[in-house]
Design an enzyme around this catalytic site. Structure first.
Site: not given
Ligand code: F6P
Length: 307
Positions: A113, A172
């Site tokens: 992120d 985009a």
């Molecule tokens: O926090 C990093 C991240 O890749 C977010 O962008 C995403 O929403 C999340 O992890 C997904 O994680 P999980 O599989 O634990 O829901």
């Protein structure tokens, strides 16, 4: 993350420091799931996605009991310094544990992120952006051949760094991110104008955490005002895997090295990152309480270039 593990292990061994690896993040410290690591433990991993040690979102580490157990394990293995790789949850956990048990911990920013204060880029971000971009390029072929609008959802629960980067690099037509308000009517008007202007394809990148909703919700909201058929694509977990890019491997190697260097210099209670090409150590608390700002110019450029 593997490149960071490799760098930390090999740097430590270079300085004759013994290294242990805890499996599944903080859960492994709690349960004592630990292995001693040598040069070979990290051989042939720099090109692999994920983490050889495994990871977890540990609920137990947030409890006093969990922390107590973790402290016991660290004492049992006589751990002098700990390196924690992860996102804001990891840094929060590290700081809570430090305050309680005065353990020497250094953090490494590992999240796709890119939303940690104290490092321009986090480990994994560049790879995630490139994976998403590859998909966007492929989707563009259908978009322009069928003259169709696509809403493509990228990850970013609380931040739009991935969205912005993918938006600009993927050409985009618009990018919707949590940091800026989304105006559905304005978006629809602009897409309708694009179509009238003769644009063959329209791609709107949506960060999953956009305040107006995810890609499906936004598409649903805009449906009535659109003059074109659309499709929604959620890129999901392909963004979290695969061979890391050169940029990610280089960043992870530098930071893994810098984590050991920092611990040797008695630096702890902080995360090591790279800001303006310089290695910096930022107190844990700042890494998640301060909000890393997006660069609004990226959005402006994306919009101008897709006019
Ligand atoms: O926090 C990093 C991240 O890749 C977010 O962008 C995403 O929403 C999340 O992890 C997904 O994680 P999980 O599989 O634990 O829901």
């Amino acid at each position: 993350m593997n490149a960071a593990i490799r760098a930390a292990v090999r740097t430590a061994l270079h300085y004759q420091i013994r290294v242990f690896g805890f499996k599944h993040g903080y859960n492994g410290i709690i349960s004592g799931d630990v292995i001693e690591m040598n040069r070979n433990s990290v051989a042939n991993i720099i090109q692999r996605g994920g983490t050889i040690l495994g990871t977890a979102r540990s609920a137990e580490f947030k409890t006093d009991k969990g922390m107590q157990k973790a402290k016991k394990t660290l004492s049992k293995y006589r751990i002098d310094g700990l390196i924690a790789i992860g996102g804001d949850g990891t840094m929060r956990g590290a700081w809570e544990f430090t305050k309680k048990y005065r353990t020497k911990i250094i953090g490494l920013p590992g999240t796709i992120d890119n939303d940690l204060f104290g490092s321009d880029y986090t480990i994994g971000f560049d790879t995630a952006v490139n994976s998403a971009l590859e998909a966007v390029d492929k989707i563009r072929d259908t978009a322009s051949s069928l003259e169709r609008l696509f809403f493509i959802e990228v990850m970013g629960r609380y931040s739009g760094f991935i969205g912005l980067a993918v938006g600009l690099a993927g050409g985009a037509e618009d990018v919707l991110i949590p940091e800026t308000p989304t105006d559905i009517k304005k978006l629809a008007k602009q897409i309708n104008q694009n179509i009238k202007k003769g644009k063959k394809s329209n791609i709107v990148i949506v960060s999953e955490g956009d305040e107006a909703g995810n890609a499906f919700t936004i598409a649903e909201k805009i449906k009535g005002i659109l003059e074109e058929d659309y499709r929604v694509v959620v890129l999901g977990y392909i963004q979290r895997g695969g061979a890391p890019t050169a940029l990610d491997r280089i960043l992870a190697s530098k930071l893994g090295y810098a984590a050991i260097y920092g611990l040797k210099k008695n630096m702890h209670g902080c995360m090591v990152g790279e800001v303006n090409k310089k290695i910096v150590y930022t107190p844990f608390e700042k890494t998640y309480s301060r909000k890393k700002k997006i660069d609004p110019d990226i959005y402006t450029i994306t919009k101008i270039l897709s006019e």
